[in-house]
Design a protein around this motif. Structure first.
Motif, mmCIF file in Angstrom:
data_model
loop_
_atom_site.group_PDB
_atom_site.id
_atom_site.type_symbol
_atom_site.label_atom_id
_atom_site.label_comp_id
_atom_site.label_asym_id
_atom_site.label_seq_id
_atom_site.Cartn_x
_atom_site.Cartn_y
_atom_site.Cartn_z
ATOM 1 N N ASP A 131 -9.746 7.114 -17.870
ATOM 2 C CA ASP A 131 -9.553 5.679 -18.123
ATOM 3 C C ASP A 131 -8.201 5.287 -17.572
ATOM 4 O O ASP A 131 -7.297 6.119 -17.470
ATOM 5 N N CYS A 132 -8.050 4.018 -17.222
ATOM 6 C CA CYS A 132 -6.746 3.528 -16.780
ATOM 7 C C CYS A 132 -6.760 2.010 -16.741
ATOM 8 O O CYS A 132 -7.788 1.406 -16.415
ATOM 9 N N VAL A 133 -5.610 1.395 -17.038
ATOM 10 C CA VAL A 133 -5.482 -0.066 -16.929
ATOM 11 C C VAL A 133 -5.282 -0.504 -15.486
ATOM 12 O O VAL A 133 -5.324 -1.697 -15.188
ATOM 13 N N LEU A 134 -5.087 0.450 -14.574
ATOM 14 C CA LEU A 134 -4.663 0.113 -13.210
ATOM 15 C C LEU A 134 -5.572 -0.877 -12.474
ATOM 16 O O LEU A 134 -5.072 -1.854 -11.914
ATOM 17 N N PRO A 135 -6.901 -0.685 -12.443
ATOM 18 C CA PRO A 135 -7.708 -1.634 -11.659
ATOM 19 C C PRO A 135 -7.613 -3.069 -12.171
ATOM 20 O O PRO A 135 -7.560 -4.006 -11.364
ATOM 21 N N SER A 136 -7.536 -3.257 -13.494
ATOM 22 C CA SER A 136 -7.436 -4.626 -14.012
ATOM 23 C C SER A 136 -6.005 -5.161 -13.909
ATOM 24 O O SER A 136 -5.798 -6.302 -13.493
ATOM 25 N N ARG A 137 -5.026 -4.335 -14.212
ATOM 26 C CA ARG A 137 -3.631 -4.793 -14.103
ATOM 27 C C ARG A 137 -3.276 -5.122 -12.653
ATOM 28 O O ARG A 137 -2.648 -6.140 -12.367
ATOM 29 N N SER A 138 -3.705 -4.260 -11.727
ATOM 30 C CA SER A 138 -3.437 -4.507 -10.304
ATOM 31 C C SER A 138 -4.095 -5.807 -9.853
ATOM 32 O O SER A 138 -3.515 -6.578 -9.083
ATOM 33 N N GLY A 139 -5.321 -6.035 -10.318
ATOM 34 C CA GLY A 139 -6.034 -7.245 -9.933
ATOM 35 C C GLY A 139 -5.287 -8.510 -10.313
ATOM 36 O O GLY A 139 -5.282 -9.493 -9.565
ATOM 37 N N ARG A 140 -4.625 -8.469 -11.449
ATOM 38 C CA ARG A 140 -3.891 -9.653 -11.915
ATOM 39 C C ARG A 140 -2.570 -9.837 -11.184
ATOM 40 O O ARG A 140 -1.961 -10.899 -11.274
ATOM 41 N N THR A 141 -2.113 -8.795 -10.473
ATOM 42 C CA THR A 141 -0.837 -8.901 -9.755
ATOM 43 C C THR A 141 -1.035 -8.901 -8.236
ATOM 44 O O THR A 141 -0.112 -8.619 -7.488
ATOM 45 N N GLY A 142 -2.268 -9.207 -7.788
ATOM 46 C CA GLY A 142 -2.510 -9.375 -6.361
ATOM 47 C C GLY A 142 -2.717 -8.091 -5.583
ATOM 48 O O GLY A 142 -2.620 -8.093 -4.355
ATOM 49 N N GLN A 143 -3.004 -6.983 -6.295
ATOM 50 C CA GLN A 143 -3.227 -5.699 -5.617
ATOM 51 C C GLN A 143 -4.711 -5.369 -5.642
ATOM 52 O O GLN A 143 -5.331 -5.386 -6.707
ATOM 53 N N ALA A 144 -5.251 -5.060 -4.480
ATOM 54 C CA ALA A 144 -6.653 -4.640 -4.396
ATOM 55 C C ALA A 144 -6.713 -3.182 -3.956
ATOM 56 O O ALA A 144 -5.978 -2.764 -3.060
ATOM 57 N N TRP A 145 -7.589 -2.405 -4.596
ATOM 58 C CA TRP A 145 -7.821 -1.016 -4.201
ATOM 59 C C TRP A 145 -9.079 -0.977 -3.348
ATOM 60 O O TRP A 145 -10.125 -1.487 -3.743
ATOM 61 N N THR A 146 -8.987 -0.407 -2.172
ATOM 62 C CA THR A 146 -10.128 -0.315 -1.280
ATOM 63 C C THR A 146 -10.237 1.108 -0.758
ATOM 64 O O THR A 146 -9.328 1.922 -0.951
ATOM 65 N N ARG A 147 -11.338 1.387 -0.051
ATOM 66 C CA ARG A 147 -11.507 2.743 0.489
ATOM 67 C C ARG A 147 -10.455 3.052 1.557
ATOM 68 O O ARG A 147 -10.238 4.201 1.910
ATOM 69 N N ARG A 148 -9.760 2.008 2.047
ATOM 70 C CA ARG A 148 -8.674 2.208 3.019
ATOM 71 C C ARG A 148 -7.301 2.199 2.342
ATOM 72 O O ARG A 148 -6.278 2.106 3.014
ATOM 73 N N GLY A 149 -7.292 2.255 1.035
ATOM 74 C CA GLY A 149 -6.029 2.253 0.312
ATOM 75 C C GLY A 149 -5.751 0.916 -0.345
ATOM 76 O O GLY A 149 -6.659 0.109 -0.550
ATOM 77 N N GLN A 150 -4.507 0.654 -0.629
ATOM 78 C CA GLN A 150 -4.114 -0.534 -1.385
ATOM 79 C C GLN A 150 -3.859 -1.717 -0.452
ATOM 80 O O GLN A 150 -3.256 -1.551 0.611
ATOM 81 N N VAL A 151 -4.321 -2.889 -0.863
ATOM 82 C CA VAL A 151 -4.078 -4.122 -0.116
ATOM 83 C C VAL A 151 -3.298 -5.070 -1.014
ATOM 84 O O VAL A 151 -3.694 -5.334 -2.157
ATOM 85 N N ASN A 152 -2.169 -5.578 -0.496
ATOM 86 C CA ASN A 152 -1.361 -6.532 -1.256
ATOM 87 C C ASN A 152 -1.723 -7.930 -0.758
ATOM 88 O O ASN A 152 -1.260 -8.367 0.288
ATOM 89 N N ILE A 153 -2.559 -8.627 -1.530
ATOM 90 C CA ILE A 153 -3.127 -9.897 -1.051
ATOM 91 C C ILE A 153 -2.071 -11.001 -0.966
ATOM 92 O O ILE A 153 -2.289 -12.020 -0.304
#
Length: 375
Positions: A266-288
């Protein structure tokens, strides 16, 4: 009440795939549990979380006992009804949050007294009270109450803490009692000390649990040290029970943990990142939030089927983040949770096919290429 069970379906090296059957549904392993701290996965509706492929959510004993209180949730029909989630829920014991409140707490053999971060009111959390709160919440998987020191810590402190946690594990087991249809997990402690981890595992095996967590990692030790511990820690735990790595993590942490025999995370990372403009993709992290996306009509990931990628451009996602619109966190969180569940499904299929090494190599190779070139 239907019984609970864990079935190991295939292994590939140390990586495992299987299923945990509960009265509220089956949890496919390896499983990633989105974190619904206060009876909600932030920025998501429960139906949307289910649509990402999640089989189980995590709820938080510490936050729910303070607000709205476990007793109120119980009167309102339990946590599943309260938050409109009919699949399994795992609740943590409150131990980790109490650790993070070190300046507001007092630790004794009996348990922990602490001040609420909300209003300063005093509360006591013991193994018995933690079991009672989790029973009132109605969670399907209950975690025993433990104490977790932040790393780095000296060996004597880690040993003392682990042995206290093992005494609390016995008290948690006694207080949990006989509850058909519900599972109680023990939590292995011992820091990065192999012999202390072995002592902890032996104590937990003697008590007997429905599943076992590797606790006390992802608390500041770094990935290399964590993987070093995971080279031996899962193997010290029973093979025929689920193994849960608490609080992990980034996609490469997850793949590395599954490779070493972990079944649940478990981790808060996918939801916390989403709220701060960070997307996780198969190519790594995208800072929107980066300006390079402002004129880009392409999706975050053209191979992703989540609503953010299917229906919206990088330019739009950049705009709504910059404009501080709520839909930004909603879309990016949905994407991140979808990607995490897709990662778990990919690993389950690879393990079943005996192709985990190839899956892992492809995972790292695509991430190494980095994000698509600017438009």
């Amino acid at each position: 009440m239907t019984k609970t069970s864990f079935t190991l379906q295939a292994t590939d090296g140390l990586a495992r795939t299987g299923r945990i059957d509960t009265p509220r549904g089956t949890i496919r392993t390896p499983a990633f549990m989105p974190v619904g701290t206060a009876a909600t996965v932030k920025a998501m509706m429960p139906e949307s979380v289910a649509a990402t492929g999640a089989d189980i959510l995590l709820g938080n004993t510490y936050h729910l006992m303070l607000r709205p209180t476990a007793e109120r949730i119980d009167r309102l029909g339990g946590l599943h009804r309260f938050m409109n989630w009919d699949k399994p829920i795992l609740t943590d014991s409150g131990g980790f949050q109490v650790m993070s409140l070190a300046d507001l707490r007092k630790l004794t053999e009996k348990g922990v007294t602490f001040k609420s971060h909300i209003d300063g009111s005093k509360h006591e959390l013991t193994p018995e009270r933690s079991m009672d709160i989790q029973r009132l919440l109605g969670s399907d998987i209950v975690m025993c109450f433990d104490e977790c020191p932040a790393l780095p810590a000296d060996r004597d402190r880690i040993a003392e803490s682990m042995r206290l946690s093992m005494r609390w594990a016995q008290r948690s087991r006694d207080a949990f009692g006989d509850r058909p249809g519900y599972m109680l997990f023990g939590i292995q402690q011992g820091g990065l000390e192999e012999d202390l981890r072995a002592e902890s595992a032996e104590a937990l095996r003697a008590i007997g649990f429905d599943g076992y967590a590797v606790g006390g990692l992802a608390v500041g030790e770094g990935q290399e040290a964590m993987f070093g511990c995971l080279e031996y820690a899962p193997g010290q735990l029973p093979e025929d029970k689920p193994r849960y790595l608490m609080g992990v993590g980034k996609p490469d942490d997850i793949v590395g943990a599954v490779k070493r025999g972990i079944d649940m995370m478990d981790c808060v990372l996918p939801s916390r990142s989403g709220r701060t403009g960070q997307a996780w993709t198969r190519r790594g992290q995208v800072n929107i939030k980066n300006a390079r996306h402002q004129d880009d009509p392409r999706p975050l990931d053209e191979d992703c089927t989540c609503p953010a990628c299917r229906n919206y451009s990088r330019a739009y996602l950049h705009h709504v983040f910059r404009a501080q619109e709520m839909i930004s966190g909603m879309l990016l969180t949905w994407h991140n949770l979808h990607y995490y569940q897709e990662l778990m499904q990919g690993m389950r299929e690879a393990i079943a096919a005996g192709q985990f090494a190839a899956f892992e190599a492809d995972f790292h190779a695509l991430r190494a290429e980095g994000d698509i070139a600017s438009f």
